[in-house]
Design a protein around this motif. Structure first.
Motif, short mmCIF file in Angstrom:
data_model
loop_
_atom_site.label_atom_id
_atom_site.label_comp_id
_atom_site.label_asym_id
_atom_site.label_seq_id
_atom_site.Cartn_x
_atom_site.Cartn_y
_atom_site.Cartn_z
N GLY A 1 -46.92 -27.63 -47.38
CA GLY A 1 -46.54 -26.27 -47.74
C GLY A 1 -47.58 -25.22 -47.40
N ILE A 2 -48.50 -25.52 -46.46
CA ILE A 2 -49.59 -24.62 -46.10
C ILE A 2 -49.22 -23.85 -44.83
CG2 ILE A 2 -52.02 -24.46 -45.45
CD1 ILE A 2 -52.52 -26.97 -47.04
N GLU A 3 -49.54 -22.56 -44.82
CA GLU A 3 -49.30 -21.69 -43.67
C GLU A 3 -50.57 -20.89 -43.39
OE1 GLU A 3 -45.59 -18.99 -43.01
OE2 GLU A 3 -47.14 -17.72 -43.90
N THR A 4 -50.93 -20.75 -42.11
CA THR A 4 -52.09 -19.95 -41.72
C THR A 4 -51.64 -18.80 -40.84
OG1 THR A 4 -52.52 -21.44 -39.85
CG2 THR A 4 -53.73 -21.85 -41.89
N ARG A 5 -52.34 -17.63 -40.97
CA ARG A 5 -52.02 -16.44 -40.18
C ARG A 5 -53.29 -15.94 -39.50
NH1 ARG A 5 -47.94 -12.78 -44.01
NH2 ARG A 5 -46.36 -14.42 -44.33
N TYR A 6 -53.12 -15.52 -38.23
CA TYR A 6 -54.21 -15.02 -37.40
C TYR A 6 -53.77 -13.67 -36.86
CZ TYR A 6 -54.78 -20.11 -37.52
OH TYR A 6 -54.87 -21.41 -37.92
N ALA A 7 -54.37 -12.57 -37.38
CA ALA A 7 -53.86 -11.22 -37.12
C ALA A 7 -54.82 -10.40 -36.26
CB ALA A 7 -53.60 -10.49 -38.44
N HIS A 8 -54.28 -9.25 -35.74
CA HIS A 8 -55.01 -8.23 -34.96
C HIS A 8 -55.46 -8.77 -33.61
CE1 HIS A 8 -54.85 -6.09 -38.70
NE2 HIS A 8 -55.72 -6.88 -39.29
N ASN A 9 -54.73 -9.73 -33.04
CA ASN A 9 -55.12 -10.32 -31.76
C ASN A 9 -54.92 -9.34 -30.61
OD1 ASN A 9 -55.56 -13.23 -32.66
ND2 ASN A 9 -53.48 -12.84 -33.39
N SER A 10 -55.69 -9.55 -29.54
CA SER A 10 -55.48 -8.79 -28.31
C SER A 10 -54.57 -9.53 -27.34
CB SER A 10 -56.83 -8.51 -27.63
OG SER A 10 -57.47 -9.73 -27.27
N ASN A 11 -54.52 -10.86 -27.46
CA ASN A 11 -53.69 -11.66 -26.56
C ASN A 11 -53.25 -12.93 -27.32
OD1 ASN A 11 -52.39 -12.59 -24.25
ND2 ASN A 11 -54.21 -13.69 -23.55
N ILE A 12 -51.99 -13.30 -27.17
CA ILE A 12 -51.44 -14.50 -27.82
C ILE A 12 -51.18 -15.55 -26.76
CG2 ILE A 12 -49.48 -15.43 -29.12
CD1 ILE A 12 -49.23 -12.74 -30.50
N ARG A 13 -51.62 -16.80 -27.01
CA ARG A 13 -51.54 -17.86 -26.02
C ARG A 13 -50.56 -18.97 -26.40
NH1 ARG A 13 -55.76 -17.74 -22.33
NH2 ARG A 13 -57.34 -16.13 -22.74
N VAL A 14 -49.77 -18.80 -27.46
CA VAL A 14 -48.80 -19.81 -27.87
C VAL A 14 -47.43 -19.17 -28.03
CG1 VAL A 14 -50.48 -21.31 -29.01
CG2 VAL A 14 -49.45 -19.43 -30.30
N LYS A 15 -46.41 -20.01 -28.19
CA LYS A 15 -45.05 -19.53 -28.34
C LYS A 15 -44.45 -20.11 -29.63
CE LYS A 15 -44.24 -19.28 -23.34
NZ LYS A 15 -43.41 -19.75 -22.21
N VAL A 16 -43.41 -19.46 -30.11
CA VAL A 16 -42.72 -19.92 -31.31
C VAL A 16 -42.11 -21.30 -31.05
CG1 VAL A 16 -40.83 -19.47 -32.91
CG2 VAL A 16 -42.27 -17.58 -32.11
N GLY A 17 -42.30 -22.21 -31.98
CA GLY A 17 -41.80 -23.57 -31.85
C GLY A 17 -42.78 -24.53 -31.21
N GLN A 18 -43.87 -24.01 -30.67
CA GLN A 18 -44.86 -24.88 -30.03
C GLN A 18 -45.66 -25.63 -31.08
OE1 GLN A 18 -47.35 -22.85 -27.20
NE2 GLN A 18 -48.88 -24.48 -27.17
N ARG A 19 -45.90 -26.93 -30.84
CA ARG A 19 -46.72 -27.74 -31.74
C ARG A 19 -48.17 -27.69 -31.27
NH1 ARG A 19 -45.99 -31.34 -35.64
NH2 ARG A 19 -43.74 -31.18 -35.38
N VAL A 20 -49.08 -27.37 -32.18
CA VAL A 20 -50.49 -27.24 -31.85
C VAL A 20 -51.30 -28.23 -32.70
CG1 VAL A 20 -50.31 -24.82 -31.16
CG2 VAL A 20 -50.79 -25.39 -33.54
N SER A 21 -52.49 -28.53 -32.21
CA SER A 21 -53.41 -29.42 -32.91
C SER A 21 -54.62 -28.62 -33.37
CB SER A 21 -53.85 -30.57 -32.01
OG SER A 21 -52.76 -31.33 -31.59
N ARG A 22 -55.36 -29.19 -34.30
CA ARG A 22 -56.56 -28.52 -34.77
C ARG A 22 -57.55 -28.36 -33.61
NH1 ARG A 22 -59.97 -31.12 -39.54
NH2 ARG A 22 -60.48 -32.64 -37.94
N GLY A 23 -58.06 -27.12 -33.46
CA GLY A 23 -58.99 -26.82 -32.38
C GLY A 23 -58.36 -26.27 -31.13
N ASP A 24 -57.01 -26.18 -31.08
CA ASP A 24 -56.35 -25.60 -29.90
C ASP A 24 -56.59 -24.08 -29.84
OD1 ASP A 24 -55.46 -28.05 -29.20
OD2 ASP A 24 -53.36 -27.72 -29.76
N HIS A 25 -56.80 -23.56 -28.62
CA HIS A 25 -57.01 -22.12 -28.40
C HIS A 25 -55.64 -21.43 -28.48
CE1 HIS A 25 -58.68 -18.78 -25.56
NE2 HIS A 25 -58.47 -18.35 -26.79
N ILE A 26 -55.43 -20.61 -29.53
CA ILE A 26 -54.11 -20.02 -29.76
C ILE A 26 -54.06 -18.53 -29.46
CG2 ILE A 26 -53.47 -21.75 -31.47
CD1 ILE A 26 -54.19 -19.73 -33.65
N SER A 27 -55.19 -17.80 -29.50
CA SER A 27 -55.16 -16.36 -29.25
C SER A 27 -56.56 -15.86 -28.99
CB SER A 27 -54.54 -15.62 -30.47
OG SER A 27 -55.35 -15.83 -31.62
#
Length: 443
Positions: A380-406
């Protein structure tokens, strides 16, 4: 009364400010301006007011200059103190990073040692099984030898009884020399067989003693291996359990959820069993099964740690934390508001990483947050990363810890380039530093 008072005031002003005339002469005409006492009083009063205002304003400016100088000095002192504090925190962070690296190395070494010891246990148990089989064969041979010895003794007793009767070999020797020779040869063969049986029995007993001694040594070695494995498991599991409890996550419920939902690598191990005859498990088998259960628990802890946000979203060596979780003065309105995350300031384009395994549920613009990335994790945990200049992922994409997302930016409701990082549990915001601090001595 009013006329007399006015006359007295006018007479007083006449004595202090007598009437004056200012003549203005031109080529064709001469005129004058009459300055009455009241007019002169008003002019003097206005002049005094202007002079007094100039003096007060000058004093205020001087005081403000002196005060601003003191404020600048105080600001410089505060800045130096803040820098020293940042240096101390950086040194402490580096020390924690070295400790985490050492702990990771110890953890990897313990896993490698566990694997080697488990192989040794399997090999020793196989050897032990072979020794038990050899002992059974020797005991069977020994029983057969004892039976043969008893049979020889019975034959010897029968021959002795024949000597006491009339059918003794000496009596029969005169009548049947050939039979006497046969009996003598049979007695000699029986004596040799008896001696061989006794020698084989003694060798079998010595071999049994050697095997029993080797089994005892093997048991001692297995016990030492088990103790080392149990200590390694305790050292490996305890920091992970403490990390989850420090973050306020109930370990029993977390491990049970991982056990139910995780279907890939890292599932439960099969129980350790050495007997196929339906017997009760031995003490070593019980200890081996307990170790396998602990290894399964360690694996579940590792999987759960990957799915909870225990990592940092940015490289702490390239940024600084400018605001923490809690109530603060709003940088835009100046009012007191709840800040639902932690702010990390850095350069534009600084890499931002996912703090745990999960699925991207939002990757785009949202009012106030600017360019926002939201990741849904387990438990039930959710994380948010705000005020980015560029986003490198898409909705529905599965990511791992340490992946470059933005990349870090200054979009949305922001006063400068920074990352606003939030952690929400079941929709409610919590302090992200709880997870980061809990994992300082583990990862």
């Amino acid at each position: 009364m009013r006329t007399r008072l006015a006359i007295k005031i006018h007479g007083f002003l006449e004595r202090r400010f007598p009437e004056r005339r200012v003549f203005l002469k031109s080529d064709t005409d001469t005129r004058f301006i009459r300055l009455r006492p009241e007019t002169q009083l008003i002019a003097v009063a206005g002049t005094c007011v202007i002079v007094a205002w100039g003096i007060v304003a000058t004093a205020i400016v001087l005081m403000d200059s002196i005060g601003s100088g003191n404020f600048r000095e105080q600001a410089k002192r505060d800045q130096e103190t803040y820098r020293e504090r940042l240096n101390v925190l950086s040194q402490e962070r580096d020390a924690r990073a070295h400790e985490a690296l050492a702990a990771q190395n110890r953890f990897n070494a313990a896993l490698a040692q566990i694997s080697v010891m488990q192989s040794e246990i399997l090999a020793s148990e196989t050897h032990r099984h072979e020794l038990e089989t050899g002992i059974e064969v020797i005991q069977t041979t020994l029983r057969q030898t004892m039976q043969d010895r008893e049979s020889a003794r019975n034959q010897l007793t029968q021959l002795q009884q024949q000597e006491t009767t009339g059918d003794s070999p000496q009596a029969l020797a005169s009548s049947a020399p050939a039979q006497m020779d046969f009996v003598a040869a049979a007695l000699a063969d029986t004596a040799l067989e008896r001696d061989q049986i006794l020698a084989d029995s003694q060798a079998a007993l010595e071999a049994r003693d050697e095997l029993e001694k080797e089994i005892r040594l093997m048991d001692d070695r297995n016990d030492q291996i088990f103790r080392q494995l149990e200590e390694a498991m305790a050292i490996s599991v305890e920091p992970l359990d403490k990390m989850f409890r420090s973050a306020g996550m109930p370990t029993d419920r977390i491990l049970e959820q991982v056990r139910r939902g995780y279907s890939g690598q890292g599932g439960p191990l099969d129980p350790f069993s050495l007997s196929t005859r339906g017997e009760e498990p031995t003490a070593d088998e019980l200890r081996a099964n307990l170790l396998l259960n602990q290894m399964d628990q360690l694996n579940l802890y590792r999987i759960a740690a990957q799915q909870a946000p225990f990592a940092t979203p940015v490289n702490l060596g390239t940024v600084r934390q400018t605001s923490g979780y809690g109530y603060r003065r709003d940088p835009k309105t100046g009012g007191r508001r709840l800040h639902k995350g932690s702010d990390f300031a850095g350069r534009t384009g600084t890499d931002i990483f996912s703090t745990a395994d999960g699925v991207v549920t939002q990757a785009g613009w949202q009012s106030g947050y600017g360019k926002l990335v939201t990741i849904q994790h387990a438990f039930g945990i959710e994380t948010r990363y705000a005020h980015n200049s560029n986003i490198r992922v898409k909705v529905g994409q599965r990511v791992s810890r340490g992946d470059h997302i933005s990349d870090m930016g200054n979009t949305g409701r922001s006063t400068g380039t920074h990352l606003h990082y939030e952690v929400r549990v079941n929709g409610k915001p919590v302090n992200p530093m709880i997870y980061i601090k809990a994992a300082r001595n583990v990862f």
